[in-house]
Design a protein around this motif. Structure first.
Motif, PDB file in Angstrom:
ATOM      1  N   ILE A   1       0.984  -1.094   0.096  1.00 45.66           N
ATOM      2  CA  ILE A   1       0.170  -0.002  -0.110  1.00 45.66           C
ATOM      3  C   ILE A   1       0.957   1.389  -0.106  1.00 45.66           C
ATOM      4  CG2 ILE A   1      -1.890   1.194   1.117  1.00 45.66           C
ATOM      5  CD1 ILE A   1      -2.738  -1.403   2.365  1.00 45.66           C
ATOM      6  N   THR A   2       0.629   2.004  -0.961  1.00 46.85           N
ATOM      7  CA  THR A   2       1.356   3.461  -1.038  1.00 46.85           C
ATOM      8  C   THR A   2       0.599   4.642  -0.731  1.00 46.85           C
ATOM      9  OG1 THR A   2       0.849   3.923  -3.388  1.00 46.85           O
ATOM     10  CG2 THR A   2       2.690   2.189  -2.679  1.00 46.85           C
ATOM     11  N   CYS A   3       1.368   5.582  -0.107  1.00 42.57           N
ATOM     12  CA  CYS A   3       0.690   7.066   0.039  1.00 42.57           C
ATOM     13  C   CYS A   3       1.446   8.079  -0.321  1.00 42.57           C
ATOM     14  CB  CYS A   3      -0.085   7.094   1.399  1.00 42.57           C
ATOM     15  SG  CYS A   3       1.061   7.378   2.782  1.00 42.57           S
ATOM     16  N   SER A   4       1.094   9.397  -0.682  1.00 35.82           N
ATOM     17  CA  SER A   4       1.916  10.450  -0.679  1.00 35.82           C
ATOM     18  C   SER A   4       2.648  10.637   0.680  1.00 35.82           C
ATOM     19  CB  SER A   4       0.983  11.361  -1.132  1.00 35.82           C
ATOM     20  OG  SER A   4       1.826  12.810  -1.160  1.00 35.82           O
ATOM     21  N   ALA A   5       3.717  11.192   0.690  1.00 33.40           N
ATOM     22  CA  ALA A   5       4.299  11.651   1.815  1.00 33.40           C
ATOM     23  C   ALA A   5       3.581  12.797   2.180  1.00 33.40           C
ATOM     24  CB  ALA A   5       5.823  12.144   1.500  1.00 33.40           C
ATOM     25  N   ASN A   6       2.745  13.404   1.386  1.00 29.02           N
ATOM     26  CA  ASN A   6       1.901  14.697   1.882  1.00 29.02           C
ATOM     27  C   ASN A   6       0.610  14.248   2.313  1.00 29.02           C
ATOM     28  OD1 ASN A   6       3.844  16.369   0.976  1.00 29.02           O
ATOM     29  ND2 ASN A   6       3.332  16.241  -0.955  1.00 29.02           N
ATOM     30  N   ASN A   7       0.198  12.786   2.419  1.00 32.00           N
ATOM     31  CA  ASN A   7      -0.923  12.457   2.943  1.00 32.00           C
ATOM     32  C   ASN A   7      -0.917  11.856   4.565  1.00 32.00           C
ATOM     33  OD1 ASN A   7      -3.507  11.394   3.350  1.00 32.00           O
ATOM     34  ND2 ASN A   7      -3.746  10.642   1.306  1.00 32.00           N
TER      35      ASN A   7
ATOM     36  N   GLY B   1      10.518   8.345  -4.338  1.00 37.52           N
ATOM     37  CA  GLY B   1      10.123   9.533  -4.968  1.00 37.52           C
ATOM     38  C   GLY B   1       8.745  10.343  -4.526  1.00 37.52           C
ATOM     39  N   GLY B   2       8.622  10.483  -3.151  1.00 35.49           N
ATOM     40  CA  GLY B   2       7.385  11.033  -2.605  1.00 35.49           C
ATOM     41  C   GLY B   2       6.263  10.207  -2.313  1.00 35.49           C
ATOM     42  N   PHE B   3       6.382   8.824  -2.753  1.00 31.91           N
ATOM     43  CA  PHE B   3       5.496   7.866  -2.557  1.00 31.91           C
ATOM     44  C   PHE B   3       5.813   6.821  -1.485  1.00 31.91           C
ATOM     45  CE2 PHE B   3       3.511   9.057  -6.260  1.00 31.91           C
ATOM     46  CZ  PHE B   3       2.301   8.902  -6.138  1.00 31.91           C
ATOM     47  N   LEU B   4       5.215   6.754  -0.243  1.00 36.26           N
ATOM     48  CA  LEU B   4       5.638   6.278   0.745  1.00 36.26           C
ATOM     49  C   LEU B   4       5.305   4.453   0.417  1.00 36.26           C
ATOM     50  CD1 LEU B   4       5.149   8.547   3.766  1.00 36.26           C
ATOM     51  CD2 LEU B   4       7.217   8.134   2.478  1.00 36.26           C
ATOM     52  N   ARG B   5       6.103   3.440   0.534  1.00 38.43           N
ATOM     53  CA  ARG B   5       5.639   2.326   0.155  1.00 38.43           C
ATOM     54  C   ARG B   5       5.656   1.515   1.476  1.00 38.43           C
ATOM     55  NH1 ARG B   5       8.512   1.032  -5.521  1.00 38.43           N
ATOM     56  NH2 ARG B   5      10.687   0.994  -4.104  1.00 38.43           N
ATOM     57  N   PHE B   6       4.467   0.925   1.779  1.00 40.03           N
ATOM     58  CA  PHE B   6       4.422   0.162   3.006  1.00 40.03           C
ATOM     59  C   PHE B   6       3.972  -1.349   2.589  1.00 40.03           C
ATOM     60  CE2 PHE B   6       3.482   4.055   4.168  1.00 40.03           C
ATOM     61  CZ  PHE B   6       3.928   4.342   5.645  1.00 40.03           C
ATOM     62  N   ASP B   7       4.497  -2.357   3.358  1.00 41.57           N
ATOM     63  CA  ASP B   7       4.010  -3.687   3.131  1.00 41.57           C
ATOM     64  C   ASP B   7       3.051  -4.040   4.554  1.00 41.57           C
ATOM     65  OD1 ASP B   7       5.052  -4.579   0.925  1.00 41.57           O
ATOM     66  OD2 ASP B   7       6.821  -5.339   1.902  1.00 41.57           O
ATOM     67  N   VAL B   8       1.773  -4.282   4.170  1.00 45.32           N
ATOM     68  CA  VAL B   8       0.835  -4.553   5.353  1.00 45.32           C
ATOM     69  C   VAL B   8       0.339  -5.792   5.411  1.00 45.32           C
ATOM     70  CG1 VAL B   8      -1.302  -3.532   6.035  1.00 45.32           C
ATOM     71  CG2 VAL B   8       0.051  -2.220   4.408  1.00 45.32           C
ATOM     72  N   PRO B   9       0.444  -6.353   6.555  1.00 45.49           N
ATOM     73  CA  PRO B   9      -0.031  -7.955   6.606  1.00 45.49           C
ATOM     74  C   PRO B   9      -1.618  -8.192   6.281  1.00 45.49           C
ATOM     75  CG  PRO B   9       0.369  -7.029   8.856  1.00 45.49           C
ATOM     76  CD  PRO B   9       0.753  -6.037   7.817  1.00 45.49           C
ATOM     77  N   ALA B  10      -1.793  -9.207   5.494  1.00 41.01           N
ATOM     78  CA  ALA B  10      -3.243  -9.343   5.055  1.00 41.01           C
ATOM     79  C   ALA B  10      -4.190  -9.764   5.932  1.00 41.01           C
ATOM     80  CB  ALA B  10      -3.171 -10.101   3.723  1.00 41.01           C
TER      81      ALA B  10
END
Ligand SMILES: CC(C)(COP(=O)(O)OP(=O)(O)OC[C@H]1O[C@@H](n2cnc3c(N)ncnc32)[C@H](O)[C@@H]1OP(=O)(O)O)[C@@H](O)C(=O)NCCC(=O)NCCS
Length: 164
Positions: free
Chosen positions: A127-133, A152-161
């Motif tokens: 799941i990704t979100c903007s660093a501005n969110n 590049g300004g998108f924070l990328r997360f791994d989230v347990p399903a």
């Protein structure tokens, strides 16, 4: 806030009345999804929109989230494995109608979705979100998301399903 009557389900024609009000809020906040109809869409266009969100093999999975029967938000599992999905948009996208922000709905919706709608063969989703969110970042972290990197300004997360 009680989530006793919080449910996720496939969009249906019967939900259109509630969705129309939410669509007006999305338009006013300029946060419509790329596949949304215009805010002044007629009933036939809205019905076609709901039909286009039906479950189809290999297509994105769409669920709408209701509390006490009223439309509150929506969440999508993007099934593609292209780099646009895995690197930029992430596997899961969601929003909550602006009039319901700040009440814990996105967190509850994501928890329900991860537990019920993601295949057990997939232990984590990206799941990704903007660093501005910061609100979305907080939702992801409350759901157990682990920050992988800043792309590049998108924070990328791994989230347990299996969260929740
Ligand atoms: C992001 C979004 C889904 C959050 O929905 P929500 O129902 O308000 O989220 P929740 O109430 O579950 O949680 C929000 C959290 O963010 C926090 N938050 C909200 N605004 C914040 C801000 N500006 N800075 C820091 N934290 C913030 C809240 O305090 C809450 O955390 P808490 O429970 O620890 O207090 C909603 O704002 C939205 O639909 N935004 C537009 C679409 C979008 O950005 N989607 C996500 C794309 S990655």
């Amino acid at each position: 806030m009680s989530f006793a009557d919080a449910t996720l389900r496939m969009p249906a024609e019967a939900d259109l009345r509630g969705f129309r009000g939410a669509l007006a809020e999305y338009v006013a906040h300029r946060i419509t999804a790329p596949w949304d109809p215009p805010g002044d869409a007629d009933s036939a266009t809205l019905r076609a929109h709901v039909a286009s969100l039906a479950d189809m093999p290999g297509r994105d999975l769409h669920r709408w989230y209701f509390v006490n029967g009223g439309y509150v938000g929506r969440i999508t599992l993007r099934r593609g494995q292209s780099s646009v999905v895995t690197d930029l948009h992430g596997h899961v996208g969601y929003d909550v109608r602006p009039s319901a922000w700040g009440l814990g709905h996105a967190t509850r919706m994501l928890t329900l979705f991860l537990a019920r709608c993601v295949s057990p063969e997939r232990p984590t989703v990206r799941i990704t979100c903007s660093a501005n969110n910061p609100a979305s970042r907080r939702v992801i972290e409350k759901s157990g998301g682990v920050l992988v990197d800043d792309f590049g300004g998108f924070l990328r997360f791994d989230v347990p399903a299996t969260a929740g």
